[in-house]
Design an enzyme around this catalytic site. Structure first.
Site, PDB file in Angstrom:
ATOM      1  N   GLU A 273      -9.852   4.028   6.506  1.00 45.60           N
ATOM      2  CA  GLU A 273      -8.944   4.569   7.557  1.00 45.60           C
ATOM      3  C   GLU A 273      -9.706   5.127   8.709  1.00 45.60           C
ATOM      4  O   GLU A 273      -9.514   4.886  10.033  1.00 45.60           O
ATOM      5  CB  GLU A 273      -7.928   5.293   7.136  1.00 45.60           C
ATOM      6  CG  GLU A 273      -6.823   4.366   6.340  1.00 45.60           C
ATOM      7  CD  GLU A 273      -6.359   3.181   6.996  1.00 45.60           C
ATOM      8  OE1 GLU A 273      -6.405   3.163   8.120  1.00 45.60           O
ATOM      9  OE2 GLU A 273      -5.632   2.484   6.211  1.00 45.60           O
TER      10      GLU A 273
ATOM     11  N   HIS B 195      -6.396  -2.366  15.294  1.00 46.34           N
ATOM     12  CA  HIS B 195      -6.557  -1.546  14.009  1.00 46.34           C
ATOM     13  C   HIS B 195      -6.440  -2.496  12.775  1.00 46.34           C
ATOM     14  O   HIS B 195      -7.230  -2.396  12.051  1.00 46.34           O
ATOM     15  CB  HIS B 195      -5.786  -0.307  14.104  1.00 46.34           C
ATOM     16  CG  HIS B 195      -5.730   0.476  12.720  1.00 46.34           C
ATOM     17  ND1 HIS B 195      -6.574   1.534  12.855  1.00 46.34           N
ATOM     18  CD2 HIS B 195      -5.360   0.485  11.382  1.00 46.34           C
ATOM     19  CE1 HIS B 195      -6.392   2.079  11.688  1.00 46.34           C
ATOM     20  NE2 HIS B 195      -5.649   1.334  10.989  1.00 46.34           N
ATOM     21  N   GLU B 196      -5.094  -3.006  12.832  1.00 37.82           N
ATOM     22  CA  GLU B 196      -4.915  -4.055  11.707  1.00 37.82           C
ATOM     23  C   GLU B 196      -5.971  -4.947  11.674  1.00 37.82           C
ATOM     24  O   GLU B 196      -6.463  -5.523  10.297  1.00 37.82           O
ATOM     25  CB  GLU B 196      -3.540  -4.570  11.551  1.00 37.82           C
ATOM     26  CG  GLU B 196      -2.597  -3.537  11.774  1.00 37.82           C
ATOM     27  CD  GLU B 196      -2.537  -2.235  10.701  1.00 37.82           C
ATOM     28  OE1 GLU B 196      -3.189  -2.264   9.653  1.00 37.82           O
ATOM     29  OE2 GLU B 196      -2.190  -1.261  11.231  1.00 37.82           O
TER      30      GLU B 196
ATOM     31  N   GLU C 104       0.935  -1.148  -0.046  1.00 44.26           N
ATOM     32  CA  GLU C 104       0.029  -0.055   0.213  1.00 44.26           C
ATOM     33  C   GLU C 104       0.819   1.147   0.094  1.00 44.26           C
ATOM     34  O   GLU C 104       1.748   1.254   0.691  1.00 44.26           O
ATOM     35  CB  GLU C 104      -0.948   0.127   1.185  1.00 44.26           C
ATOM     36  CG  GLU C 104      -1.839   1.053   1.178  1.00 44.26           C
ATOM     37  CD  GLU C 104      -2.907   1.223   2.577  1.00 44.26           C
ATOM     38  OE1 GLU C 104      -2.600   0.588   3.247  1.00 44.26           O
ATOM     39  OE2 GLU C 104      -3.607   1.976   2.361  1.00 44.26           O
TER      40      GLU C 104
ATOM     41  N   ALA D 226       1.985  -0.091  10.740  1.00 42.80           N
ATOM     42  CA  ALA D 226       1.590  -1.376  10.713  1.00 42.80           C
ATOM     43  C   ALA D 226       0.825  -1.632   9.142  1.00 42.80           C
ATOM     44  O   ALA D 226       0.298  -0.810   8.740  1.00 42.80           O
ATOM     45  CB  ALA D 226       0.984  -2.384  11.702  1.00 42.80           C
ATOM     46  N   MET D 227       0.501  -2.949   8.531  1.00 42.64           N
ATOM     47  CA  MET D 227      -0.095  -2.917   7.400  1.00 42.64           C
ATOM     48  C   MET D 227      -0.933  -4.199   7.448  1.00 42.64           C
ATOM     49  O   MET D 227      -0.333  -5.333   7.764  1.00 42.64           O
ATOM     50  CB  MET D 227       0.946  -3.032   5.946  1.00 42.64           C
ATOM     51  CG  MET D 227       0.239  -3.306   4.997  1.00 42.64           C
ATOM     52  SD  MET D 227      -0.754  -1.750   4.450  1.00 42.64           S
ATOM     53  CE  MET D 227      -2.082  -2.501   3.512  1.00 42.64           C
ATOM     54  N   GLU D 228      -2.229  -3.935   6.934  1.00 40.93           N
ATOM     55  CA  GLU D 228      -3.265  -5.009   7.220  1.00 40.93           C
ATOM     56  C   GLU D 228      -3.186  -6.054   6.127  1.00 40.93           C
ATOM     57  O   GLU D 228      -4.455  -6.670   5.955  1.00 40.93           O
ATOM     58  CB  GLU D 228      -4.482  -4.347   7.439  1.00 40.93           C
ATOM     59  CG  GLU D 228      -5.026  -3.693   5.912  1.00 40.93           C
ATOM     60  CD  GLU D 228      -4.843  -2.070   5.948  1.00 40.93           C
ATOM     61  OE1 GLU D 228      -3.710  -1.695   6.311  1.00 40.93           O
ATOM     62  OE2 GLU D 228      -5.497  -1.638   5.086  1.00 40.93           O
TER      63      GLU D 228
HETATM   64  N1  PHE Z   1      -2.884   0.823   5.922  1.00 39.68           N
HETATM   65  C1  PHE Z   1      -2.116   0.912   7.022  1.00 39.68           C
HETATM   66  C2  PHE Z   1      -2.913   1.233   8.194  1.00 39.68           C
HETATM   67  O1  PHE Z   1      -3.525   2.189   8.332  1.00 39.68           O
HETATM   68  C3  PHE Z   1      -1.102   2.156   7.057  1.00 39.68           C
HETATM   69  C4  PHE Z   1      -0.083   1.911   5.900  1.00 39.68           C
HETATM   70  C5  PHE Z   1      -0.166   2.716   5.028  1.00 39.68           C
HETATM   71  C6  PHE Z   1       0.948   1.334   6.074  1.00 39.68           C
HETATM   72  C7  PHE Z   1       0.651   3.040   3.911  1.00 39.68           C
HETATM   73  C8  PHE Z   1       1.944   1.380   5.090  1.00 39.68           C
HETATM   74  C9  PHE Z   1       1.645   2.090   4.047  1.00 39.68           C
HETATM   75  O2  PHE Z   1      -2.917   0.210   9.119  1.00 39.68           O
HETATM   76 ZN    ZN Z   2      -5.330   1.608   8.613  1.00 44.11          ZN
END
Ligand code: PHE
Ligand code: ZN
Length: 829
Positions: free
Chosen positions: A310, A287-288, A116, A252-254
């Site tokens: 978000e 959150h994730e 992302e 972090a990333m989901e």
């Molecule tokens: N989507 C992730 C979150 O809100 C944030 C994120 C965005 C991480 C872009 C990495 C790169 O949990």
């Molecule tokens: Zn998020």
């Protein structure tokens, strides 16, 4: 890129089969993509542009033949395409040299991905857009001695030979793709969902961190349980994995079934993590996890809709924390952060609506506005509909859109339709930037026994917002409370049958993200500090008075206020709340409240109030401090957190006087990081006899812990002792690492918030050099940091001119990344 230019893709993708051949110094990616013509696309186009950045194309076949194609540095353009075809591509990438931390890269020798928003195009040629969903199968081949753990999304379907195969049954956009390969330790557990699915839970970390993972696992299980009980949402795969890496641009990333985390939001134990760190770990894990429904099962049609996932997911994680811990304290902290950072963003050159209309670099729009203001907007919807109505709206949203890529309008339509509530006038919150200004004036008519309240929206735009209020009699009892619907530029509300002039309390619980001015007198605000039941309002009124005491002390009856504060300290049960009330508005917040930012003047004025507090409350602070010193075992209950919080704010004031020795005692005896770091920062903040020893003791004890070392550096960079030279020295430290964002933020990011030492020519020149270096190595982080100059026009003339010079130097440099260019050109406008 403009939101209005959205076009559906001419082709869609059935399946994506990827094979990764991993080597230390190169990775070969093999992709087999099954495309078909989008039935919903009117255009009769037989061309297709795939995104691809910094890829080396090795071979390309379309249904087994050489296709008609062109390559640019951003795209692979295909021509004369049939309605359905299979594209097979082989390309080479270099994760070992990838310092951008987007796409496939290495962290501590392990492989991981970040896709992302636009990272997948750095892995292979693809339709890198969130509205193209496909089923992914991923084969990974690697030396199993070096990389014993090989992970991707979904289920492991083959582990027999030299490679492994993962299959993710849920169609997803490529930004949710993930791959991890390396040598990790794993903590395993399981969770049985409401409907009886047995989900394997796995948390992967570097071996030396395995004993700091239990709290993250507990948090993960709490997240599963909370989403079931509050939102009736269950997990949908048989496995959920989290991998912690030290090099990560964000929190972090989901990624579907395989979250990748910045280690900071996984690792926690009482010796190395503060109370705040624990709560943050739990919040980010939540959150994730919550993204699995709000983001993954229902995703965004284009990146302008980012707040769809978000804002909503931040709202959900805020509620998670509030349900599990102290709701009112969580609200105070969130509002304080919103006002300090998001309101500043909304008043600066990068101000944008919660749903932006355009961007140059999408990564620049992962902002406080999209996340935190976006969550406030969801919170207002929740206030209008109530919990039951809100959940009906969520239910309809999933019934309609599960499996789709949708827009914020689709979400709002579900909320409207499930509740028969007209949200059309509400959409201003998504289309306008800036913080609305509201003013309230009330008048009491004794004869008529009536209270009239005039509410005005001061800008050109009209917002629909919920205004929560209470009316108090002169005993301080609340005799009426409720919520007004504000939907006009000017409105008058009448309250009848009011026997004597009440004290009014507006915007309880911060029911809308606005700047509010009222006609409340200083005495009435003090009265509310003493009598409001809503903790947020108590805190907020106290904050307003602190603000006046700092900026316009001549207008404040200090002794009256201090008497009220004394009463708060002596009678309030909630120790966290006392501590919040005793915390002055930050310098950063104060900068927003003055016409011209004079960093030194603001600092002095704030310090002088700190001194006044110490003089007035010395013995009470000391007594309170001593009553809270104990050697109880560490607990994360609201009570224990409150005790530490109050103890440490007392210590803060005391250390400004004769009592720095108490900080030294606490430092050497502390049994948890909350107490340890509080004392350590006080010892490092000033030039004193304990400073050097504290630094070396702290270093010796914690040098092997990356999270604590981030604090070690941040505390020094934030200290008033030292200057640019000492920060440059920190950058020579053997534990400094320019390419690790956490470490860079702790040294350089903290320094840029050290107003006294940063704001001078040498500070700026040092900082600009860093930005220009990041422009080459990690422009995403460079763009975040360069935003420090965003408010340059508001500084005193000399600093303003110096900052302008820096911005001009940056914009004139060669090969400026889109990331940094976008921020700097907006700032210079
Ligand atoms: N989507 C992730 C979150 O809100 C944030 C994120 C965005 C991480 C872009 C990495 C790169 O949990
Ligand atoms: Zn998020």
């Amino acid at each position: 890129m403009y939101r209005k230019d959205y076009q559906p893709s001419a082709y869609l993708i059935h399946t994506t089969e990827l094979s990764f051949d991993l080597h230390e110094n190169e990775v070969i990616v093999n992709s087999k993509i099954h495309f078909y013509k989008n039935p919903k696309c009117q255009l009769n186009d037989d061309s297709l542009a795939l995104n691809g950045v910094e890829l080396e194309l090795i071979s390309i076949l379309l249904d087994g033949d050489k296709p008609d194609y062109e390559l640019t540095d951003q795209e692979l353009q295909l021509h004369n395409l049939p309605d359905e075809f299979i594209l097979e591509i082989v390309n080479r990438i270099h994760p070992e040299a990838n310092t951008s931390l987007n796409g496939l890269y290495q962290s501590s020798g392990n492989f991981c991905t970040q896709c992302e928003a636009h990272g997948f195009r750095q892995i292979t040629y693809y339709l890198d857009r969130p509205d193209v969903l496909s089923v992914f199968t991923t084969h990974i081949t690697a030396d199993k001695d070096k990389y014993p753990v090989l992970l991707s999304n979904g289920n492991l379907i083959d582990d027999s030979g030299s490679s492994v195969t993962w299959h993710d049954p849920t169609p997803k956009p490529c930004y949710l793709f993930a791959l991890v390969a390396g040598d990790f330790a794993v903590l395993e557990d399981n969770y049985i969902t409401l409907s009886g699915r047995d989900v394997a839970l796995k948390i992967y970390v570097e071996h030396h961190n395995i004993d700091k993972t239990q709290f993250a696992m507990t948090s993960l299980k709490r997240s599963f349980a909370w989403d079931e009980s509050r939102f009736n949402l269950e997990y949908d795969l048989d496995i959920y994995m989290i991998v912690a890496v030290d090099d990560f641009n964000m929190g972090a990333m989901e990624n579907k079934g395989l979250n990748v985390f910045n280690s900071t939001f996984v690792l926690a134990d009482p010796k190395t993590a503060t109370d705040k760190d624990f709560i943050n770990v739990e919040a980010v894990i939540g959150h994730e996890y919550f993204h699995n429904w709000t983001g993954n099962r229902v995703t965004c049609k284009d990146w302008f809709q980012l707040s769809l996932k978000e804002g909503l997911t931040v709202f959900r994680d805020q509620e998670f924390t509030s349900d599990l811990h102290a709701r009112s304290i969580k609200r105070i902290e969130d509002v304080n952060a919103l006002r300090t950072f998001q309101f500043a963003e909304d008043a600066g050159p990068m101000a944008h609506p919660v749903r932006p209309e355009s961007y140059i670099e999408m990564n620049n729009f992962y902002t406080l506005t999209v996340y935190e203001k976006g969550a406030e907007v969801i919170r207002m919807i929740h206030s209008f509909l109530g919990e039951k109505g809100f959940q009906q709206g969520m239910k309809l949203y999933f019934e309609r859109h599960d499996g789709d890529a949708v827009t914020i309008d689709d979400f709002i339509a579900s909320m409207s339709d499930a509740n028969d509530f007209d949200f059309k006038p509400f959409m201003t919150w998504y289309t306008q930037s800036g913080t609305p200004k509201i003013s309230i004036q009330s008048s009491y008519d004794k004869q008529e026994q009536r209270l009239n309240v005039d509410v005005k929206q001061l800008g050109d735009q009209t917002y629909l917002l919920p205004l929560k209020y209470a009316l108090l009699n002169d005993q301080g009892d609340i005799f009426k409370e409720g919520m007004l619907h504000i939907d006009q530029q000017q409105q008058t509300f009448s309250f009848d049958g009011i026997e004597s002039k009440p004290v009014t309390s507006w915007l309880r619980d911060f029911s809308a993200p606005v700047n509010l001015t009222t006609d409340l007198s200083f005495e009435q605000k003090i009265f509310l500090v003493g009598h409001e039941q809503d903790a947020f309002s108590v805190w907020d009124n106290a904050q307003q008075i602190w603000l006046s005491l700092i900026l316009t002390p001549e207008k404040v009856n200090q002794s009256l206020f201090f008497d009220a504060i004394e009463k708060v300290i002596k009678t309030t049960q909630d120790k966290s709340l006392i501590s919040e009330i005793l915390t002055l508005p930050s310098e950063r917040l104060l900068h927003q409240k003055v016409d011209v930012i004079d960093v030194f003047d603001i600092h002095q004025k704030r310090e002088s109030v700190i001194n006044k507090i110490l003089i007035r409350f010395e013995s009470l602070l000391l007594q309170t401090y001593q009553s809270l010193v104990d050697d109880k075992a560490y607990e994360l209950t609201p009570e224990a957190v409150g005790e530490r919080s109050l103890k440490n704010i007392c210590l803060f004031y005391l250390s400004k006087g004769e009592y720095l020795y108490l900080a030294n005692e606490q430092f050497s005896q502390a049994n948890c990081m909350t107490d340890q770091i509080a004392a350590f920062s006080l010892l490092v903040a000033s030039d004193n006899q304990y400073r050097e020893k504290a630094k070396s003791d702290f270093y010796q004890t914690f040098k092997n812990d990356a999270q604590v070392m981030d604090k070690f550096f941040a505390v020094q960079s934030s200290s008033l002792v030292g200057d640019v030279k000492s920060v440059k020295l920190l950058m020579q430290h053997e534990l400094f690492s320019f390419n690790t964002p956490n470490r860079l933020r702790s040294v350089v990011g903290s320094f840029a918030q050290n107003y006294i030492n940063f704001h001078n020519q040498a500070g700026y020149e040092f900082f600009t050099d860093i930005i220009l270096k990041l422009n080459k190595t990690n422009p995403q982080i460079g763009a975040r940091l360069v935003s420090v100059y965003n408010h340059w026009k508001r500084f005193t003339p000399e600093l303003k001119a110096l900052q302008q010079q820096q911005l001009e130097k940056i914009i004139q440099s060669d090969d400026l990344s889109n990331d940094i260019f976008e921020i700097v050109q907006a700032a210079l406008k």
